[in-house]
Each structure stands twice: as structure tokens, then as C-alpha cells.
Design a protein around this motif. Structure first.
Motif, PDB file in Angstrom:
ATOM      1  N   THR A 143      50.817  32.471  33.803  1.00  0.00           N
ATOM      2  CA  THR A 143      50.060  33.673  34.191  1.00  0.00           C
ATOM      3  C   THR A 143      50.804  34.374  35.326  1.00  0.00           C
ATOM      4  OG1 THR A 143      48.772  32.728  35.995  1.00  0.00           O
ATOM      5  CG2 THR A 143      47.955  32.317  33.762  1.00  0.00           C
ATOM      6  N   PRO A 144      50.462  35.629  35.623  1.00  0.00           N
ATOM      7  CA  PRO A 144      51.093  36.298  36.771  1.00  0.00           C
ATOM      8  C   PRO A 144      50.815  35.552  38.089  1.00  0.00           C
ATOM      9  CG  PRO A 144      49.984  37.897  35.382  1.00  0.00           C
ATOM     10  CD  PRO A 144      49.584  36.547  34.867  1.00  0.00           C
ATOM     11  N   ALA A 145      49.763  34.707  38.096  1.00  0.00           N
ATOM     12  CA  ALA A 145      49.468  33.927  39.303  1.00  0.00           C
ATOM     13  C   ALA A 145      50.252  32.617  39.308  1.00  0.00           C
ATOM     14  CB  ALA A 145      47.965  33.635  39.360  1.00  0.00           C
ATOM     15  N   GLY A 146      51.087  32.399  38.285  1.00  0.00           N
ATOM     16  CA  GLY A 146      51.861  31.162  38.178  1.00  0.00           C
ATOM     17  C   GLY A 146      51.344  30.312  37.029  1.00  0.00           C
ATOM     18  N   PRO A 147      52.044  29.169  36.743  1.00  0.00           N
ATOM     19  CA  PRO A 147      51.596  28.320  35.635  1.00  0.00           C
ATOM     20  C   PRO A 147      50.282  27.617  35.961  1.00  0.00           C
ATOM     21  CG  PRO A 147      53.555  27.409  36.710  1.00  0.00           C
ATOM     22  CD  PRO A 147      53.272  28.700  37.385  1.00  0.00           C
ATOM     23  N   VAL A 148      49.408  27.573  34.966  1.00  0.00           N
ATOM     24  CA  VAL A 148      48.079  26.971  35.162  1.00  0.00           C
ATOM     25  C   VAL A 148      47.811  26.010  34.005  1.00  0.00           C
ATOM     26  CG1 VAL A 148      45.593  27.476  35.339  1.00  0.00           C
ATOM     27  CG2 VAL A 148      47.248  29.097  36.257  1.00  0.00           C
ATOM     28  N   GLN A 149      47.265  24.819  34.314  1.00  0.00           N
ATOM     29  CA  GLN A 149      46.848  23.883  33.276  1.00  0.00           C
ATOM     30  C   GLN A 149      45.428  24.258  32.845  1.00  0.00           C
ATOM     31  OE1 GLN A 149      48.687  21.389  31.874  1.00  0.00           O
ATOM     32  NE2 GLN A 149      50.411  22.139  33.110  1.00  0.00           N
ATOM     33  N   VAL A 150      45.257  24.449  31.541  1.00  0.00           N
ATOM     34  CA  VAL A 150      43.951  24.892  31.036  1.00  0.00           C
ATOM     35  C   VAL A 150      43.393  23.859  30.065  1.00  0.00           C
ATOM     36  CG1 VAL A 150      42.764  26.701  29.712  1.00  0.00           C
ATOM     37  CG2 VAL A 150      44.650  27.310  31.238  1.00  0.00           C
ATOM     38  N   ASN A 151      42.144  23.499  30.262  1.00  0.00           N
ATOM     39  CA  ASN A 151      41.471  22.604  29.319  1.00  0.00           C
ATOM     40  C   ASN A 151      40.868  23.418  28.192  1.00  0.00           C
ATOM     41  OD1 ASN A 151      41.777  19.967  30.406  1.00  0.00           O
ATOM     42  ND2 ASN A 151      40.384  20.564  32.078  1.00  0.00           N
ATOM     43  N   VAL A 152      41.347  23.183  26.983  1.00  0.00           N
ATOM     44  CA  VAL A 152      40.768  23.846  25.810  1.00  0.00           C
ATOM     45  C   VAL A 152      39.699  22.891  25.268  1.00  0.00           C
ATOM     46  CG1 VAL A 152      41.216  24.750  23.492  1.00  0.00           C
ATOM     47  CG2 VAL A 152      42.940  24.998  25.293  1.00  0.00           C
ATOM     48  N   PRO A 153      38.433  23.288  25.316  1.00  0.00           N
ATOM     49  CA  PRO A 153      37.384  22.364  24.847  1.00  0.00           C
ATOM     50  C   PRO A 153      37.465  22.133  23.335  1.00  0.00           C
ATOM     51  CG  PRO A 153      36.454  24.238  26.045  1.00  0.00           C
ATOM     52  CD  PRO A 153      37.880  24.560  25.774  1.00  0.00           C
ATOM     53  N   ALA A 154      37.052  20.936  22.894  1.00  0.00           N
ATOM     54  CA  ALA A 154      36.988  20.645  21.456  1.00  0.00           C
ATOM     55  C   ALA A 154      36.028  21.642  20.803  1.00  0.00           C
ATOM     56  CB  ALA A 154      36.509  19.214  21.234  1.00  0.00           C
ATOM     57  N   GLY A 155      36.374  22.068  19.597  1.00  0.00           N
ATOM     58  CA  GLY A 155      35.502  22.997  18.859  1.00  0.00           C
ATOM     59  C   GLY A 155      35.652  24.436  19.301  1.00  0.00           C
ATOM     60  N   THR A 156      36.775  24.766  19.932  1.00  0.00           N
ATOM     61  CA  THR A 156      37.008  26.161  20.365  1.00  0.00           C
ATOM     62  C   THR A 156      37.256  27.055  19.143  1.00  0.00           C
ATOM     63  OG1 THR A 156      37.861  25.551  22.527  1.00  0.00           O
ATOM     64  CG2 THR A 156      38.613  27.663  21.646  1.00  0.00           C
ATOM     65  N   ILE A 157      36.626  28.188  19.120  1.00  0.00           N
ATOM     66  CA  ILE A 157      36.814  29.127  17.998  1.00  0.00           C
ATOM     67  C   ILE A 157      37.637  30.335  18.470  1.00  0.00           C
ATOM     68  CG2 ILE A 157      34.705  28.461  16.745  1.00  0.00           C
ATOM     69  CD1 ILE A 157      33.382  30.957  18.012  1.00  0.00           C
ATOM     70  N   ALA A 158      38.202  31.054  17.494  1.00  0.00           N
ATOM     71  CA  ALA A 158      39.013  32.238  17.809  1.00  0.00           C
ATOM     72  C   ALA A 158      38.158  33.272  18.540  1.00  0.00           C
ATOM     73  CB  ALA A 158      39.578  32.837  16.528  1.00  0.00           C
ATOM     74  N   ARG A 159      38.773  33.953  19.449  1.00  0.00           N
ATOM     75  CA  ARG A 159      38.188  35.021  20.278  1.00  0.00           C
ATOM     76  C   ARG A 159      37.247  34.511  21.370  1.00  0.00           C
ATOM     77  NH1 ARG A 159      36.694  39.872  16.226  1.00  0.00           N
ATOM     78  NH2 ARG A 159      36.628  38.257  14.672  1.00  0.00           N
ATOM     79  N   ARG A 160      37.121  33.174  21.476  1.00  0.00           N
ATOM     80  CA  ARG A 160      36.370  32.634  22.612  1.00  0.00           C
ATOM     81  C   ARG A 160      37.164  32.940  23.882  1.00  0.00           C
ATOM     82  NH1 ARG A 160      34.357  26.333  23.343  1.00  0.00           N
ATOM     83  NH2 ARG A 160      33.325  26.634  25.343  1.00  0.00           N
ATOM     84  N   LYS A 161      36.455  33.236  24.956  1.00  0.00           N
ATOM     85  CA  LYS A 161      37.149  33.552  26.207  1.00  0.00           C
ATOM     86  C   LYS A 161      37.015  32.385  27.189  1.00  0.00           C
ATOM     87  CE  LYS A 161      37.073  38.586  26.070  1.00  0.00           C
ATOM     88  NZ  LYS A 161      36.234  38.913  24.921  1.00  0.00           N
ATOM     89  N   LEU A 162      38.146  31.946  27.706  1.00  0.00           N
ATOM     90  CA  LEU A 162      38.158  30.884  28.714  1.00  0.00           C
ATOM     91  C   LEU A 162      38.432  31.536  30.065  1.00  0.00           C
ATOM     92  CD1 LEU A 162      40.381  28.294  26.760  1.00  0.00           C
ATOM     93  CD2 LEU A 162      37.888  28.435  26.802  1.00  0.00           C
ATOM     94  N   ARG A 163      37.591  31.261  31.043  1.00  0.00           N
ATOM     95  CA  ARG A 163      37.687  31.924  32.348  1.00  0.00           C
ATOM     96  C   ARG A 163      38.432  31.052  33.362  1.00  0.00           C
ATOM     97  NH1 ARG A 163      34.627  36.019  34.715  1.00  0.00           N
ATOM     98  NH2 ARG A 163      33.266  36.019  32.886  1.00  0.00           N
ATOM     99  N   LEU A 164      39.455  31.623  33.978  1.00  0.00           N
ATOM    100  CA  LEU A 164      40.144  30.943  35.086  1.00  0.00           C
ATOM    101  C   LEU A 164      39.677  31.639  36.364  1.00  0.00           C
ATOM    102  CD1 LEU A 164      43.784  30.734  33.631  1.00  0.00           C
ATOM    103  CD2 LEU A 164      41.933  29.072  33.413  1.00  0.00           C
ATOM    104  N   ARG A 165      38.701  31.053  37.002  1.00  0.00           N
ATOM    105  CA  ARG A 165      38.048  31.710  38.126  1.00  0.00           C
ATOM    106  C   ARG A 165      39.003  31.888  39.318  1.00  0.00           C
ATOM    107  NH1 ARG A 165      32.878  32.845  37.828  1.00  0.00           N
ATOM    108  NH2 ARG A 165      32.453  31.365  36.160  1.00  0.00           N
ATOM    109  N   GLY A 166      39.029  33.099  39.847  1.00  0.00           N
ATOM    110  CA  GLY A 166      39.801  33.377  41.061  1.00  0.00           C
ATOM    111  C   GLY A 166      41.297  33.555  40.835  1.00  0.00           C
TER     112      GLY A 166
END
Lengths: 108, 310
Positions: B242-265
């Protein structure tokens, strides 16, 4: 004032004033849009402009400057009814959002 | 659309009524407004139409414009004092005869040469604010930048000659400006006319340009996140640049297309920093080898009742 090689005077501005969101009062909006404070208040009361009411004073977001300028311009140049001018401003904003989305899809 | 004066810009004769001006403006606005016109230079045409309308629709401005003429007006003549300075310049430049200018003075000041009532009041006009958009990149919004802006406005030389002045401003944009943020540069607007007239301010509206399918809304950054079908089905931890640098993101099981994952702050920094919204896209790999085809067939067998069309 320093001059560049092309002779055009150059001013270096180190510190700019950032207008924070929801910090603009009725008079700020009136000045930025060349309208009267009464015009601003009337448009808030008609739910055309959106403001936060804090202790009886209206505060506006910077996004509201664009909206107020657009509406004031439409009212002035087209003798538009305020509600109609607000509808055009809404549709224009929607058009820009859709064009942005379209450009993202086109990039795919 | 190359026009000589504001009347021809709007397609009007000099005796046009205010009603004629409004009608002409509305017709041209519908034709050339950048939101509806396909013309590449619609924005420039609309700016000229707006400029002409702003002058002709204001009876006071129109009156001065009619008397001083288009050339003098675009060179900044707005008052009696300006007209004197303009005359001085015109005389030096020998581009107009004294007879013509004498006529202008008579029209403007009256035959006795004295000022009309109210002229002194109009001789001091505060400078107008200038509103402009400033485009910056997403990286600039995170880290700050310095941008160079050129402004063209009327000015007066030390010898009283009216001239077009080009100014260059180097403006330091701090880190953490949001989409649509307003920045004020006090005293950098149009100069005032008359002694002691204050200058206007320059307002810059920040436009953060989209890039690589990333775009900013307020302080939030919306960007796509491509994941595999198995990461979507059983969950995974993925690294996102990301422009804020590399971030580790947990993708939850059962994620569907177009779901939005929020990286707060992690959005545009500020007193209240924005978020990054990762919009999930599921990338399906092609089945090329026999082994890959068999793997997809095994998957189909594992889901005998699955039908995404119901």
C-alpha cells in the motif's frame, strides 16, 4: 522576490493554510461563494446545504464549498429554483463519481 | 471559437438586453459545458463563455466594459484611475489616437472632466479570490509535495503602465491533504484596484488523481485486492503493498468477490487518518495442464450441489 531564468517572479510559499473539514462558518461560505450569509442560512434551512449545528452555529465541510458555489452559480445564471439547482448539483456529483468508477473499470 | 470581444463570444449585438444575454449564455452552456460536450477543448470554451457572461450580466461591469472597450478591459481597466494609467500606456505604445481616448474620457468622466458621482466609490475594488484545482498523486497526499503554479493577472508597472503579470508560486503541500481539501494562500488572489485595496486570496481545491485502480474518497483509499479461490475459500494471510507500506492482511475464510476489507488508520494521514478499503477480486487461474484440469474436476466433484446461478 527571486527570479527564475525565464524572468518570471517566483514566490516560495512554505506554509499554507489548510482549511479543516467542518471548520467553515456561514460567513466563510458566503465569502467563498459570493453570496450573502442570509442566502447560506436559507439554503441550510431548506436542507439544500448540509451543516453541523454546534451551539447554534452552523459549520460546513469543505465539500460544501463546491456544492454551494455550484448552486449559487445555477441560481444566478439560470434563474434556477434552489431545489432544482440542488438536484443538478447532486446529478453532477453523481456523474463525476460514475466517471471515476468507469475509469477504474476501464483500467482493468 | 475565436472571438474578439465578449459580445461576439456570446453571439450578441452590443444592444443586447439582459434577457438576451441570459438566453445566449444558457444555450451556449448547454452546448459547451464540459460535463455534456464531447469537444476536447470544451473546458476552455466554457471558461471564455463564463468570462463573457460574468461581465455582460453585471450592469456596472458592462457599463465600464462598453466604455473602455475589450482590449482595455482584459488589460485590467476597471476604474477611472486605471483608465488614466491605460491612456498613459496607450499613448506610449501609440496604439490608439488621442482623439479616440479623449472620447473615452468624455464618456467616462463627463465633458467637464470631473468624476461622476459614485466613481470614487467604485475606484477601490478589493481583489477577487481565485479558485483553482490542484491535482496531486496518491503518494503526494501521503508524503507531501511541492507544486509550481503559474498565475496570470493584471498588474501595474512602477511607471504606471498596465500589464499582464505572470507569477509563479512554489507551494509546499503538506502530507495528509484529503480529497477535495481546500487550501488558502492569503493575499495570492487578484490584486485590488485603487489605493489600499486588499488583494484576494487563492484557494486551491485538492484533487488526488486515481492510479492503478486506486482512488481516494475523503481520506479513505480504495484499492483492489486480488486473491486466489482457495485463499477466498479457506482464508489466508497475504501481504499487500500500500502507499503506507507493506501490510499483512488476514483474508477471512468464505470471502466473496467485492467484499471490502478495512485497514483502519492506513489511509491518508491526518488528525483522524483515513482507512484503506481493499475490494476483493478473486483471480481464477487457467487450467492448462492435465494435472490442473484434474484438480478442477476434483473440486467440482467435491461440490456436487453447488450452482452459482441459483
Amino acid at each position: 522576490m527571486p527570479q527564475r531564468n525565464d524572468g518570471i517572479p517566483r514566490t516560495i510559499i512554505e506554509h499554507v493554510e489548510i482549511i479543516e473539514d467542518n471548520s467553515l462558518c456561514t460567513h466563510d461560505i458566503a465569502r467563498l461563494c459570493n453570496v450573502s450569509p442570509q442566502w447560506v442560512i436559507e439554503h441550510v434551512e431548506q436542507d439544500i446545504l448540509h451543516a453541523q449545528n454546534r451551539d447554534g452555529t452552523y459549520y460546513f465541510s469543505t465539500a460544501m464549498v463546491w456544492r454551494a458555489r455550484t448552486i449559487a452559480d445555477l441560481e444566478d445564471k439560470f434563474d434556477a429554483d434552489p431545489q432544482l439547482a440542488a438536484l443538478v448539483a447532486d446529478l453532477t456529483e453523481e456523474l463525476h463519481l460514475l466517471r471515476n468508477r468507469l475509469s477504474r473499470i476501464d483500467d482493468k | 471559437m475565436d472571438h474578439n470581444d465578449y459580445y461576439s463570444t456570446l453571439g450578441l449585438s452590443r444592444n443586447a438586453t439582459q434577457d438576451d444575454i441570459k438566453k445566449a449564455y444558457r444555450k451556449l452552456a448547454r452546448k459547451y459545458h464540459p460535463d455534456v460536450s464531447q469537444d476536447a477543448d470544451a473546458g476552455a470554451k466554457m471558461a471564455k463563455i463564463n468570462e463573457a457572461h460574468d461581465v455582460l450580466s453585471d450592469p456596472e461591469k458592462r457599463s465600464v466594459y462598453d466604455q473602455v472597450g475589450h482590449q482595455a478591459w482584459v488589460q485590467g481597466v476597471r476604474s477611472a484611475d486605471d483608465l488614466k494609467a491605460h491612456r498613459h500606456w496607450q499613448h506610449q505604445a501609440s496604439s490608439a489616437s488621442d482623439e479616440d481616448l479623449g472620447h473615452i474620457f468624455e464618456e467616462f468622466f463627463g465633458r467637464s472632466g470631473s468624476r461622476p458621482r459614485g466613481a470614487r466609490g467604485r475606484a477601490v475594488w478589493p481583489g477577487q479570490d481565485i479558485h483553482a484545482d490542484l491535482s496531486i498523486s496518491i503518494e503526494d497526499a501521503y508524503k507531501g509535495t511541492t507544486r509550481t503554479i503559474q498565475l496570470k493577472s493584471a498588474g501595474v508597472t512602477p511607471d504606471g503602465r498596465l500589464t499582464d503579470q505572470v507569477r509563479t508560486l512554489e507551494v509546499k503541500i503538506p502530507a495528509g491533504v484529503a480529497q477535495g481539501q481546500l487550501i488558502r494562500l492569503a493575499g495570492q488572489g487578484e490584486p485590488g484596484f485603487g489605493e489600499g485595496a486588499p488583494k484576494g486570496d487563492l484557494y486551491l481545491k485538492i484533487h488526488i488523481e486515481p492510479k492503478d485502480r486506486m482512488q481516494v474518497q475523503g481520506r479513505d483509499l480504495l484499492m483492489p485486492l486480488a486473491i486466489t479461490p482457495w485463499e477466498a475459500a479457506i482464508g489466508a494471510q497475504v501481504q499487500v503493498n500500500t502507499p503506507a507500506g507493506p501490510v499483512q492482511v488476514n483474508v477471512p475464510a468464505g470471502t466473496i468477490a467485492r467484499r471490502k476489507l478495512r485497514l483502519r488508520g492506513k489511509g491518508i494521514p491526518g488528525k483522524t487518518p483515513g482507512d484503506i478499503l481493499l475490494e476483493v477480486e478473486i483471480a481464477v487461474p487457467s487450467a492448462v495442464t492435465e494435472e490442473q484440469k484434474a484438480a478442477w474436476q476434483a473440486l467440482a466433484k467435491a461440490y456436487p450441489g453447488f450452482n452459482p446461478r441459483f
